[in-house]
Design a protein around this motif. Sequence first.
Motif, PDB file in Angstrom:
ATOM      1  N   UNK A 159       0.824  -1.280   0.086  1.00 53.81           N
ATOM      2  CA  UNK A 159       0.018   0.156   0.229  1.00 53.81           C
ATOM      3  C   UNK A 159       0.940   1.442   0.192  1.00 53.81           C
ATOM      4  N   UNK A 160       2.062   1.114   0.303  1.00 57.11           N
ATOM      5  CA  UNK A 160       2.936   2.214   0.347  1.00 57.11           C
ATOM      6  C   UNK A 160       3.598   2.547  -1.141  1.00 57.11           C
ATOM      7  N   UNK A 161       3.105   1.727  -1.889  1.00 57.47           N
ATOM      8  CA  UNK A 161       3.636   1.945  -3.405  1.00 57.47           C
ATOM      9  C   UNK A 161       2.698   2.826  -4.214  1.00 57.47           C
ATOM     10  N   UNK A 162       1.392   3.170  -3.303  1.00 57.53           N
ATOM     11  CA  UNK A 162       0.316   3.917  -3.904  1.00 57.53           C
ATOM     12  C   UNK A 162       0.821   5.172  -4.975  1.00 57.53           C
ATOM     13  N   UNK A 163       0.422   5.415  -6.039  1.00 56.42           N
ATOM     14  CA  UNK A 163       1.206   6.795  -6.673  1.00 56.42           C
ATOM     15  C   UNK A 163       0.382   7.944  -6.022  1.00 56.42           C
ATOM     16  N   UNK A 164       0.921   9.023  -6.099  1.00 55.95           N
ATOM     17  CA  UNK A 164       0.489  10.228  -5.602  1.00 55.95           C
ATOM     18  C   UNK A 164      -0.984  10.658  -6.289  1.00 55.95           C
ATOM     19  N   UNK A 165      -1.738  11.121  -5.611  1.00 56.39           N
ATOM     20  CA  UNK A 165      -3.357  11.659  -6.180  1.00 56.39           C
ATOM     21  C   UNK A 165      -2.811  12.919  -7.107  1.00 56.39           C
ATOM     22  N   UNK A 166      -3.628  13.129  -8.344  1.00 55.19           N
ATOM     23  CA  UNK A 166      -3.465  14.134  -9.411  1.00 55.19           C
ATOM     24  C   UNK A 166      -3.730  15.391  -8.592  1.00 55.19           C
ATOM     25  N   UNK A 167      -3.040  16.586  -9.006  1.00 57.13           N
ATOM     26  CA  UNK A 167      -3.541  17.785  -8.594  1.00 57.13           C
ATOM     27  C   UNK A 167      -4.878  18.033  -8.724  1.00 57.13           C
ATOM     28  N   UNK A 168      -5.627  18.953  -7.835  1.00 57.25           N
ATOM     29  CA  UNK A 168      -6.933  19.300  -8.044  1.00 57.25           C
ATOM     30  C   UNK A 168      -7.139  19.858  -9.332  1.00 57.25           C
TER      31      UNK A 168
END
Length: 175
Positions: A159-168
């Motif tokens: 779960x630590x490998x989840x990519x960052x969320x896109x910008x708003x």
Amino acid sequence: MEISKELADAINDQINFELYSAYIYLSMAAWLEENNLPGMAHWMEVQFNEEYAHAIRFYRHIIERGGRVIFKAIDAPQTDWASALDVFETAYEHEKVVTARIYKIGEIANKEGDKGAQSMLQWFYKEQVEEEKNTSEIRDNLKRAGDSRQILFMLDRELGARPPAPAPPLDSMAP
Ligand code: MG
């Protein structure tokens, strides 16, 4: 077509609820950090950013449609959980509440024949399928792990490998 007061009120409430959701997930991230699960904490931090982006998407829709954005106080989030399983079970239950709320907004848009809002909401319907699927899958994996420290460690890594969320998004209709 300017957005109706009823629909703008419902979306304003939803902006508040998305920010409340973000707050809950950051509270979960803090609890997971405290309990030595940094990968799961990272996953929840990404989730915090996603909820913030959802709030912005609704916010932009009201602005784009000539409505008024009105903010209210955000409720304090839960701060304690029994286990990582309890955290993700709570997250899954919370996402079901979010889905029901968004469907209610959709009912108002349908009643008014507001196709602009209907189209904006399509994105959220798909997103909620994804949110419920993600949280329930992790919940199921944690159930299967039971008391195994080793499997918990592996899940945390994963779960630590989840990519960052896109910008708003810059507008409410962004893909
Ligand atoms: Mg959301």
